[in-house]
Design an enzyme around this catalytic site. Structure first.
Site, short mmCIF file in Angstrom:
data_model
loop_
_atom_site.label_atom_id
_atom_site.label_comp_id
_atom_site.label_asym_id
_atom_site.label_seq_id
_atom_site.Cartn_x
_atom_site.Cartn_y
_atom_site.Cartn_z
N SER A 106 0.85 -1.20 0.00
CA SER A 106 0.00 0.00 0.00
C SER A 106 0.88 1.24 0.00
O SER A 106 1.65 1.48 0.95
CB SER A 106 -0.90 0.02 1.24
N HIS A 166 -1.11 -1.29 -4.26
CA HIS A 166 -2.41 -0.94 -3.68
C HIS A 166 -2.46 0.57 -3.46
O HIS A 166 -1.62 1.13 -2.77
CB HIS A 166 -2.58 -1.70 -2.36
N ASP A 170 -4.69 3.70 -2.06
CA ASP A 170 -5.79 4.03 -1.15
C ASP A 170 -6.28 5.44 -1.41
O ASP A 170 -5.57 6.41 -1.15
CB ASP A 170 -5.30 3.91 0.31
N MET A 193 -8.93 8.25 -0.47
CA MET A 193 -9.82 8.63 0.65
C MET A 193 -10.38 10.02 0.43
O MET A 193 -9.64 10.94 0.04
CB MET A 193 -9.01 8.63 1.95
N HIS A 217 -8.24 1.22 -4.31
CA HIS A 217 -9.24 1.02 -3.26
C HIS A 217 -9.93 2.35 -3.02
O HIS A 217 -9.32 3.27 -2.45
CB HIS A 217 -8.48 0.50 -2.02
N MET A 264 -12.17 4.60 -1.15
CA MET A 264 -12.89 4.88 0.09
C MET A 264 -13.63 6.20 -0.11
O MET A 264 -13.24 7.25 0.41
CB MET A 264 -11.90 4.92 1.26
N MET A 270 -11.73 -5.99 4.79
CA MET A 270 -10.90 -5.06 5.57
C MET A 270 -10.62 -5.67 6.94
O MET A 270 -11.54 -6.12 7.64
CB MET A 270 -11.62 -3.72 5.77
N PHE A 301 -6.85 4.86 7.80
CA PHE A 301 -5.46 5.10 8.21
C PHE A 301 -4.63 3.83 8.05
O PHE A 301 -5.13 2.73 8.30
CB PHE A 301 -5.42 5.54 9.68
N GLY A 332 -1.19 1.60 9.26
CA GLY A 332 -0.47 1.38 10.51
C GLY A 332 -1.32 0.96 11.70
O GLY A 332 -0.86 1.03 12.84
N ASP A 348 -6.89 -6.56 3.79
CA ASP A 348 -6.22 -5.26 3.81
C ASP A 348 -6.32 -4.64 5.20
O ASP A 348 -7.42 -4.42 5.71
CB ASP A 348 -6.92 -4.36 2.77
N GLY A 362 1.11 -2.36 3.99
CA GLY A 362 1.67 -1.02 3.91
C GLY A 362 2.87 -0.87 4.81
O GLY A 362 4.03 -1.04 4.40
N SER A 363 2.61 -0.60 6.10
CA SER A 363 3.70 -0.35 7.04
C SER A 363 4.68 -1.52 7.13
O SER A 363 5.88 -1.29 7.30
CB SER A 363 3.15 -0.10 8.45
C1 DX5 Z 1 -6.63 1.60 5.28
C2 DX5 Z 1 -6.11 1.22 3.92
C3 DX5 Z 1 -5.05 0.17 3.92
C4 DX5 Z 1 -3.81 0.57 4.65
C5 DX5 Z 1 -2.87 -0.59 4.79
O1 DX5 Z 1 -7.63 2.53 5.13
O2 DX5 Z 1 -7.17 0.74 3.12
O3 DX5 Z 1 -4.76 -0.21 2.60
O4 DX5 Z 1 -3.14 1.61 4.00
O5 DX5 Z 1 -1.76 -0.17 5.53
P1 DX5 Z 1 -1.17 -1.05 6.73
O6 DX5 Z 1 -0.68 -2.31 6.11
O7 DX5 Z 1 -0.12 -0.18 7.29
O8 DX5 Z 1 -2.31 -1.32 7.69
ZN ZN Z 2 -6.63 -0.18 1.19
#
Ligand code: DX5
Ligand code: ZN
Length: 221
Positions: free
Chosen positions: A13, A38, A40, A42, A71, A73, A142, A148, A150, A180, A202-203
């Site tokens: 991500s 990926h 994101d 938002m 993705h 959102m 999810m 967010f 992390g 995810d 992601g993190s």
């Molecule tokens: C959350 C996102 C995820 C997120 C994943 O809203 O949809 O894709 O960035 O990041 P980590 O792996 O750090 O949870």
């Molecule tokens: Zn995502």
């Protein structure tokens, strides 16, 4: 090679990347073994955060040949389907919570010739997703509340992953089952055992000292 629905695929991500050196970070995770990216998106309304939009997706498209797993959102994704397809998305995933009647949006995505996905939040019953499985390319479960990166992985969602896996297999579908949120070396095996094939991270990838090792463990460890 294009990501396929049956193989374990790792989708870093980009929310966890260093945006001041996005192209270099994309090259880094590509060399480390990422199968797709990926993205994101938002809107500050469906989720209480803003990330990035169409011009950034266009810029990412110019940096990579990997497929862009995008993705959305967004409270109202329908009006953005065309712009995100034009920007270079390969998959567009919408939320069932934003679109209780998702069929027209899913059709609009498919009509533009890319993959369509449906996502559910950790607190959403899975029953609402099941009728749409024959009409989607990607089912996204999810494992954190979206908004967010992390956050901590919510393992109660694994029962939903198992149930969707059973439905996909018993109906002989080729839907990619994706998880995810909070996924990393510590819980990836649980995700795969439950039946997830596309793992967003992601993190745990961008924050790893060794991204290649992190991706390898998430894939097989
Ligand atoms: C959350 C996102 C995820 C997120 C994943 O809203 O949809 O894709 O960035 O990041 P980590 O792996 O750090 O949870
Ligand atoms: Zn995502």
């Amino acid at each position: 090679m294009a990501a396929d629905s049956q193989s374990v695929c790792i989708a870093p991500s980009l929310l966890a990347s260093d945006f001041s050196q996005l192209a270099a970070d994309i090259d880094r995770v590509t060399a480390a073994g990422a199968d797709l990216l990926h993205l994101d998106i938002m809107d500050g309304h469906f989720v209480p955060n803003l990330s990035y939009g169409i011009p950034v997706v266009e810029a990412i498209r110019r940096c990579t040949d990997l497929e862009l797993d995008t993705h959305l959102m967004l409270t109202d994704p329908l009006e953005y389907v065309g712009p995100f397809v034009d920007a270079g998305a390969d998959f567009l995933t919408i939320h069932l919570e934003a679109c209780p009647e998702p069929a027209p949006v899913l059709r609009a995505i498919r009509d533009r010739g890319i993959g369509c996905g449906l996502a559910v939040n950790p607190g959403t019953e899975i029953d609402g997703m099941l009728p749409y499985l024959p009409d989607i390319d990607l089912a996204l479960i999810m494992s954190v509340q979206p908004g967010f990166g992390g956050q901590s992985f919510q393992d109660h969602v694994l029962s939903k992953v198992r149930l969707v896996r059973e439905e996909i297999d018993s109906q002989g579908l080729t839907v990619a089952l994706e998880i995810d949120g909070g996924v990393g070396p510590k819980n990836a095996a649980l995700c795969r055992e439950a039946g997830a094939r596309w793992l967003v991270a992601g993190s745990s990838v961008f924050g790893a000292a060794d991204a290649t090792e992190a991706i390898q463990i998430i894939r097989t460890g």
